[in-house]
Design an enzyme around this catalytic site. Structure first.
Site, PDB file in Angstrom:
ATOM      1  N   LYS A 101      26.046  -3.882  -0.646  1.00  0.00           N
ATOM      2  CA  LYS A 101      27.521  -3.955  -0.727  1.00  0.00           C
ATOM      3  C   LYS A 101      28.150  -3.328   0.501  1.00  0.00           C
ATOM      4  CE  LYS A 101      27.186  -2.969  -5.646  1.00  0.00           C
ATOM      5  NZ  LYS A 101      27.318  -1.779  -6.495  1.00  0.00           N
TER       6      LYS A 101
ATOM      7  N   ARG B  70       0.798  -1.227   0.000  1.00  0.00           N
ATOM      8  CA  ARG B  70       0.000   0.000   0.000  1.00  0.00           C
ATOM      9  C   ARG B  70       0.830   1.277   0.000  1.00  0.00           C
ATOM     10  NH1 ARG B  70      -2.766  -4.044   1.684  1.00  0.00           N
ATOM     11  NH2 ARG B  70      -0.735  -4.585   2.509  1.00  0.00           N
ATOM     12  N   THR B  71       1.789   1.356   0.905  1.00  0.00           N
ATOM     13  CA  THR B  71       2.476   2.642   1.089  1.00  0.00           C
ATOM     14  C   THR B  71       3.290   2.988  -0.158  1.00  0.00           C
ATOM     15  OG1 THR B  71       2.614   2.070   3.415  1.00  0.00           O
ATOM     16  CG2 THR B  71       3.910   3.948   2.688  1.00  0.00           C
TER      17      THR B  71
ATOM     18  N   HIS C 253       4.596   5.789  11.711  1.00  0.00           N
ATOM     19  CA  HIS C 253       4.111   5.659  10.331  1.00  0.00           C
ATOM     20  C   HIS C 253       3.137   6.819  10.105  1.00  0.00           C
ATOM     21  CE1 HIS C 253       3.133   4.042   6.534  1.00  0.00           C
ATOM     22  NE2 HIS C 253       2.792   2.804   6.840  1.00  0.00           N
TER      23      HIS C 253
ATOM     24  N   ARG D 244      11.277   3.953   3.811  1.00  0.00           N
ATOM     25  CA  ARG D 244      10.821   2.955   4.797  1.00  0.00           C
ATOM     26  C   ARG D 244      12.011   2.086   5.187  1.00  0.00           C
ATOM     27  NH1 ARG D 244       5.713  -1.112   4.565  1.00  0.00           N
ATOM     28  NH2 ARG D 244       4.727   0.847   5.146  1.00  0.00           N
TER      29      ARG D 244
HETATM   30  N1   CP Z   1      -0.419  -0.093   5.777  1.00  0.00           N
HETATM   31  C1   CP Z   1       0.815  -0.329   5.270  1.00  0.00           C
HETATM   32  O1   CP Z   1       1.816   0.305   5.658  1.00  0.00           O
HETATM   33  O2   CP Z   1       0.836  -1.311   4.339  1.00  0.00           O
HETATM   34  P1   CP Z   1       2.117  -1.760   3.495  1.00  0.00           P
HETATM   35  O3   CP Z   1       3.082  -2.402   4.480  1.00  0.00           O
HETATM   36  O4   CP Z   1       1.612  -2.709   2.463  1.00  0.00           O
HETATM   37  O5   CP Z   1       2.740  -0.519   2.920  1.00  0.00           O
END
Ligand code: CP
Length: 325
Positions: A106, A74-75, A155, A127
């Site tokens: 590396k 999603r993100t 998040h 991320r």
């Molecule tokens: N909600 C969320 O962060 O989903 P993903 O890990 O798929 O990005």
């Protein structure tokens, strides 16, 4: 038919569009109520643009670096979709322990990688499985850095799209009673969300097994702000008072002790017996992915808003990208 909030949405004033210019978004606590409302207002405007199939070029000639050192559906995809919808371009690193494609494999440090990427892109979305990684990236980058999830830390952009979803579904954010269920220890989304809920005097109920309680510093900070926080390990006891039930996955990947994960992995399952006891207007949210904490049979309940929530990721992230660059 478009939601009323979306139908009536207009582009925010130039003054409001400038408020977050060149700002990092690393944790929810950095945003005040007005800044949060500007993001939600801009998200509604972009959702209207999407529904009306209008083309916008607000990120024309701009590049977003999408740097993911942890799996994501999603993100990453909603950020990338958002950038395409804004007329911009995307460069991507998407890797995990199993799939290594960047020079971090590396031995290059994240700081060095980010310094280089900073010279290629206009905004960096990152991320990492490491708490604090986005803060470290922001220290070495001149361009805005957006935290797309850092270990069991924060998040914030998920929490923003969650607030947008609640606003659309409930038409109001003030004074709601919100149950947060599941893995409150490792679930980074809820760590961000509670900061936003505190801006609207929401009443919070934390429901988790003892091992996965909300970290004490977060609970104490909320209480210091005067927020009503209750803790329980029994969902059935409190389910009938909730306006929003926010369900989280038990975060298997964060457990050091696999036996502990096995003990708690099925701690809660939201099924039809829970739905029967909810208020008629209660909505159920989940950042997804789900494993088995919400039974598939619940999806047909009109208040099951988690797939609508995931879709809101695109206009919310369009807002974040265009406001921050
Ligand atoms: N909600 C969320 O962060 O989903 P993903 O890990 O798929 O990005």
């Amino acid at each position: 038919m478009a939601n009323k909030i979306v139908k009536n949405a207009a582009k925010p004033s130039l003054e409001r569009l400038e408020v977050l210019k060149n700002r990092d978004i690393l944790s929810a606590s950095e945003l005040n109520k007005e800044e949060l409302m500007i993001i939600l207002e801009t998200a509604a405007y972009y959702e209207r643009v999407l529904i009306e199939k209008r083309k916008v070029y607000d990120m024309d000639n701009k590049i977003m670096a999408s740097i993911f050192f942890e799996p994501s559906t999603r993100t990453r995809l909603s950020f990338e979709t958002a950038m395409h919808r804004l007329g911009g371009s995307v460069i991507t690193v998407a890797e995990s322990e199993q799939i290594q494609i960047s020079s971090t494999s590396k031995g290059e440090s994240i700081a060095d990688s980010i310094k280089v990427i900073d010279g290629y892109a206009d905004i960096i979305v990152v991320r990492s499985p490491v708490k604090g990684a986005a803060d470290e990236a922001a220290k070495v980058a001149e361009k805005p850095v957006i935290n797309a999830g850092d270990g069991f830390g924060q998040h914030p952009t998920q929490a923003l799209l969650d607030m947008y979803t609640i606003l659309k579904e409930k038409k109001n954010l003030e004074g709601l009673t919100i149950g947060l269920l599941g893995d409150l220890k490792y679930g980074r989304t809820v760590h961000s969300l509670v900061d936003f809920f505190s801006l609207f005097n929401c009443n919070l109920v934390f429901i988790s097994p003892d091992e996965l309680k909300m970290p004490k510093d977060i609970t104490q900070n909320l209480q210091k702000k005067g927020i009503d926080v209750k803790e329980s390990d029994n969902l059935q006891d409190i389910v009938d008072i909730l306006d929003v039930l926010y369900v989280t996955r038990i975060q298997r990947e964060r457990f050091e002790d696999r036996d502990e994960y096995e003990r708690v992995k099925n701690a809660y399952v939201v099924d039809e017996s829970i739905i029967d006891n909810l208020k008629k207007e209660t909505i159920i949210l989940h950042p997804l992915p789900r494993v088995n904490e919400i039974a598939v049979g619940v999806d047909k309940y009109s208040g099951a808003a988690y797939f609508r929530q995931a879709k809101n990721g695109v206009p919310t992230r369009m807002a974040i990208l265009s406001l921050a660059t």
